[in-house]
Motif scaffolding. Structure first.
Motif, PDB file in Angstrom:
ATOM      1  N   ASN A 124       3.422 -65.559  -8.375  1.00 59.62           N
ATOM      2  CA  ASN A 124       2.833 -65.850  -7.065  1.00 59.62           C
ATOM      3  C   ASN A 124       2.153 -64.656  -6.407  1.00 59.62           C
ATOM      4  O   ASN A 124       1.674 -64.759  -5.276  1.00 59.62           O
ATOM      5  N   GLY A 125       2.131 -63.515  -7.094  1.00 57.19           N
ATOM      6  CA  GLY A 125       1.413 -62.350  -6.563  1.00 57.19           C
ATOM      7  C   GLY A 125       2.065 -61.694  -5.362  1.00 57.19           C
ATOM      8  O   GLY A 125       1.405 -60.954  -4.619  1.00 57.19           O
ATOM      9  N   LYS A 126       3.357 -61.939  -5.145  1.00 57.17           N
ATOM     10  CA  LYS A 126       4.038 -61.365  -3.991  1.00 57.17           C
ATOM     11  C   LYS A 126       4.704 -60.048  -4.347  1.00 57.17           C
ATOM     12  O   LYS A 126       5.066 -59.803  -5.498  1.00 57.17           O
ATOM     13  N   GLU A 127       4.874 -59.200  -3.340  1.00 54.74           N
ATOM     14  CA  GLU A 127       5.560 -57.918  -3.518  1.00 54.74           C
ATOM     15  C   GLU A 127       7.040 -58.080  -3.183  1.00 54.74           C
ATOM     16  O   GLU A 127       7.404 -58.835  -2.282  1.00 54.74           O
ATOM     17  N   ILE A 128       7.885 -57.366  -3.928  1.00 56.09           N
ATOM     18  CA  ILE A 128       9.321 -57.417  -3.708  1.00 56.09           C
ATOM     19  C   ILE A 128       9.769 -56.097  -3.081  1.00 56.09           C
ATOM     20  O   ILE A 128       9.506 -55.015  -3.618  1.00 56.09           O
ATOM     21  N   LYS A 129      10.438 -56.193  -1.941  1.00 50.31           N
ATOM     22  CA  LYS A 129      10.877 -54.990  -1.231  1.00 50.31           C
ATOM     23  C   LYS A 129      12.064 -54.336  -1.929  1.00 50.31           C
ATOM     24  O   LYS A 129      13.010 -55.005  -2.340  1.00 50.31           O
ATOM     25  N   ILE A 130      11.989 -53.020  -2.063  1.00 47.51           N
ATOM     26  CA  ILE A 130      13.036 -52.241  -2.714  1.00 47.51           C
ATOM     27  C   ILE A 130      13.589 -51.208  -1.733  1.00 47.51           C
ATOM     28  O   ILE A 130      12.822 -50.474  -1.106  1.00 47.51           O
ATOM     29  N   ALA A 131      14.905 -51.159  -1.583  1.00 46.95           N
ATOM     30  CA  ALA A 131      15.549 -50.088  -0.821  1.00 46.95           C
ATOM     31  C   ALA A 131      15.876 -48.977  -1.818  1.00 46.95           C
ATOM     32  O   ALA A 131      16.749 -49.136  -2.674  1.00 46.95           O
ATOM     33  N   ALA A 132      15.138 -47.863  -1.742  1.00 45.91           N
ATOM     34  CA  ALA A 132      15.281 -46.778  -2.708  1.00 45.91           C
ATOM     35  C   ALA A 132      15.979 -45.587  -2.063  1.00 45.91           C
ATOM     36  O   ALA A 132      15.703 -45.231  -0.915  1.00 45.91           O
ATOM     37  N   LYS A 145       5.392 -54.483  -7.423  1.00 49.60           N
ATOM     38  CA  LYS A 145       4.179 -55.309  -7.397  1.00 49.60           C
ATOM     39  C   LYS A 145       3.601 -55.455  -8.799  1.00 49.60           C
ATOM     40  O   LYS A 145       3.685 -54.536  -9.613  1.00 49.60           O
ATOM     41  N   LYS A 146       3.013 -56.614  -9.045  1.00 48.47           N
ATOM     42  CA  LYS A 146       2.289 -56.839 -10.291  1.00 48.47           C
ATOM     43  C   LYS A 146       0.806 -56.595 -10.037  1.00 48.47           C
ATOM     44  O   LYS A 146       0.219 -57.158  -9.116  1.00 48.47           O
ATOM     45  N   ARG A 147       0.210 -55.737 -10.865  1.00 47.85           N
ATOM     46  CA  ARG A 147      -1.212 -55.446 -10.744  1.00 47.85           C
ATOM     47  C   ARG A 147      -1.938 -55.958 -11.977  1.00 47.85           C
ATOM     48  O   ARG A 147      -1.573 -55.620 -13.097  1.00 47.85           O
ATOM     49  N   MET A 148      -2.950 -56.756 -11.736  1.00 46.62           N
ATOM     50  CA  MET A 148      -3.765 -57.252 -12.835  1.00 46.62           C
ATOM     51  C   MET A 148      -4.912 -56.287 -13.092  1.00 46.62           C
ATOM     52  O   MET A 148      -5.470 -55.702 -12.161  1.00 46.62           O
ATOM     53  N   ALA A 150      -8.562 -55.596 -15.472  1.00 44.64           N
ATOM     54  CA  ALA A 150      -9.615 -56.254 -16.241  1.00 44.64           C
ATOM     55  C   ALA A 150      -9.335 -56.101 -17.733  1.00 44.64           C
ATOM     56  O   ALA A 150      -9.036 -55.009 -18.221  1.00 44.64           O
ATOM     57  N   GLY A 151      -9.417 -57.215 -18.444  1.00 47.43           N
ATOM     58  CA  GLY A 151      -9.201 -57.178 -19.882  1.00 47.43           C
ATOM     59  C   GLY A 151      -7.756 -57.303 -20.299  1.00 47.43           C
ATOM     60  O   GLY A 151      -7.439 -57.276 -21.490  1.00 47.43           O
ATOM     61  N   HIS A 152      -6.824 -57.421 -19.308  1.00 49.55           N
ATOM     62  CA  HIS A 152      -5.406 -57.557 -19.613  1.00 49.55           C
ATOM     63  C   HIS A 152      -4.870 -58.835 -18.968  1.00 49.55           C
ATOM     64  O   HIS A 152      -5.034 -59.050 -17.768  1.00 49.55           O
ATOM     65  N   ASP A 153      -4.243 -59.655 -19.772  1.00 52.32           N
ATOM     66  CA  ASP A 153      -3.711 -60.917 -19.263  1.00 52.32           C
ATOM     67  C   ASP A 153      -2.349 -60.755 -18.593  1.00 52.32           C
ATOM     68  O   ASP A 153      -2.000 -61.510 -17.689  1.00 52.32           O
ATOM     69  N   THR A 154      -1.578 -59.774 -19.054  1.00 55.26           N
ATOM     70  CA  THR A 154      -0.197 -59.656 -18.576  1.00 55.26           C
ATOM     71  C   THR A 154      -0.071 -58.842 -17.307  1.00 55.26           C
ATOM     72  O   THR A 154       0.822 -59.080 -16.502  1.00 55.26           O
ATOM     73  N   GLY A 155      -0.935 -57.857 -17.099  1.00 55.00           N
ATOM     74  CA  GLY A 155      -0.831 -57.012 -15.920  1.00 55.00           C
ATOM     75  C   GLY A 155       0.234 -55.941 -16.085  1.00 55.00           C
ATOM     76  O   GLY A 155       0.976 -55.903 -17.069  1.00 55.00           O
ATOM     77  N   THR A 156       0.317 -55.043 -15.108  1.00 51.56           N
ATOM     78  CA  THR A 156       1.324 -53.996 -15.104  1.00 51.56           C
ATOM     79  C   THR A 156       2.142 -54.097 -13.828  1.00 51.56           C
ATOM     80  O   THR A 156       1.686 -54.654 -12.825  1.00 51.56           O
ATOM     81  N   TYR A 157       3.352 -53.528 -13.867  1.00 50.69           N
ATOM     82  CA  TYR A 157       4.238 -53.561 -12.707  1.00 50.69           C
ATOM     83  C   TYR A 157       4.418 -52.143 -12.182  1.00 50.69           C
ATOM     84  O   TYR A 157       4.671 -51.209 -12.949  1.00 50.69           O
ATOM     85  N   VAL A 158       4.275 -52.004 -10.877  1.00 48.88           N
ATOM     86  CA  VAL A 158       4.308 -50.679 -10.269  1.00 48.88           C
ATOM     87  C   VAL A 158       5.180 -50.680  -9.023  1.00 48.88           C
ATOM     88  O   VAL A 158       5.400 -51.722  -8.392  1.00 48.88           O
ATOM     89  N   LEU A 159       5.690 -49.490  -8.680  1.00 50.83           N
ATOM     90  CA  LEU A 159       6.363 -49.261  -7.406  1.00 50.83           C
ATOM     91  C   LEU A 159       5.380 -48.551  -6.498  1.00 50.83           C
ATOM     92  O   LEU A 159       4.788 -47.527  -6.881  1.00 50.83           O
ATOM     93  N   ILE A 160       5.198 -49.074  -5.282  1.00 52.40           N
ATOM     94  CA  ILE A 160       4.209 -48.522  -4.357  1.00 52.40           C
ATOM     95  C   ILE A 160       4.862 -48.276  -2.985  1.00 52.40           C
ATOM     96  O   ILE A 160       6.052 -48.190  -2.884  1.00 52.40           O
ATOM     97  N   LYS A 161       4.061 -48.150  -1.973  1.00 51.52           N
ATOM     98  CA  LYS A 161       4.401 -47.893  -0.565  1.00 51.52           C
ATOM     99  C   LYS A 161       4.855 -46.450  -0.349  1.00 51.52           C
ATOM    100  O   LYS A 161       4.026 -45.558  -0.302  1.00 51.52           O
ATOM    101  N   ASP A 162       6.172 -46.159  -0.252  1.00 54.44           N
ATOM    102  CA  ASP A 162       6.627 -44.794   0.054  1.00 54.44           C
ATOM    103  C   ASP A 162       6.773 -43.914  -1.187  1.00 54.44           C
ATOM    104  O   ASP A 162       7.381 -42.852  -1.113  1.00 54.44           O
ATOM    105  N   TRP A 163       6.228 -44.345  -2.318  1.00 55.55           N
ATOM    106  CA  TRP A 163       6.452 -43.614  -3.559  1.00 55.55           C
ATOM    107  C   TRP A 163       5.980 -42.160  -3.462  1.00 55.55           C
ATOM    108  O   TRP A 163       6.727 -41.232  -3.786  1.00 55.55           O
TER     109      TRP A 163
END
Length: 214
Positions: A124-132, A145-148, A150-163
């Motif tokens: 669903n393209g939603k971000e999941i909040k993490i208490a780190a 977050k899942k980032r799509m 170009a040229g990749h069907d699966t996408g990559t998963y990243v940690l963002i915001k306060d990183w």
């Protein structure tokens, strides 16, 4: 026919129906989990006891336990989710993101998420909040977050915001080895172990840079 006979007949009729209804609900829930696992390419099963366990009290990090609001217990200890050597892109302040290997997300970190959170993240393209938390007990807000691409069907998963803030505050740099610890108990098997009322909504990660073995 007396009342005892009537009551006995009612029990004989109703009990199998209730059992069948409960069994159908359980089968439906299990099928839903299996379908979801296939949709997002994850492996929900597995015994979390195989993950390395960390007891902060034994490594001088007992102060962390006070920050985790009782979520870490003897029944649900911190487990090693990921160990990674930081790359240049992980500490680049312009990019502000930490890339998670897909196999780690799919087999381990996903165990920290409920089925709804898995669906939100992967489909669903939603971000999941993490208490780190870092080793000093400082709390940071990250988002998974899942980032799509170009040229990749699966996408990559990243940690963002306060990183990036977390990286700078801890002086992390390229080549540093970090460990991410968490509570991988939100899978189907563990809901059965801990009960349906166990609160898995707040996802907790602990980041360390030292070798911590139980």
């Amino acid at each position: 026919m007396n009342l005892k006979h009537i009551a006995f007949l009612i029990i004989c009729i109703v009990s199998p129906s209730l059992w069948l209804a409960n069994k159908n609900r359980e089968d439906t829930a299990n099928r839903a989990m299996d379908i979801l696992a296939n949709q997002v390419g994850i492996e929900v099963g597995g015994d979390v006891d195989q993950f390395e366990r960390w007891d902060p009290n034994q490594t001088g990090h007992g102060h962390l336990l006070n920050k985790l609001d009782g979520r870490v217990t003897d029944a649900a200890p911190l487990r090693l989710l990921l160990q990674k050597r930081l790359k240049a892109c992980d500490v680049n302040s312009q990019q502000n993101r930490f890339v998670l290997p897909r196999n780690v997300l799919g087999k381990i970190i996903v165990r920290c998420l409920t089925s709804q959170q898995r669906d939100d993240l992967c489909n669903n393209g939603k971000e999941i909040k993490i208490a780190a938390f870092d080793e000093r007990g400082r709390k940071w807000v990250l988002k998974l977050k899942k980032r799509m691409q170009a040229g990749h069907d699966t996408g990559t998963y990243v940690l963002i915001k306060d990183w990036t803030k977390m990286v700078k505050a801890n002086g992390w740099k390229e080549g540093d080895d970090i460990k991410i610890w968490g509570l991988p108990y939100a899978g189907r098997e563990d809901l059965q172990r801990f009960g349906p009322d166990h609160d898995f909504r707040d996802i907790t990660f602990v980041f360390t840079t030292t070798v911590l073995l139980n």
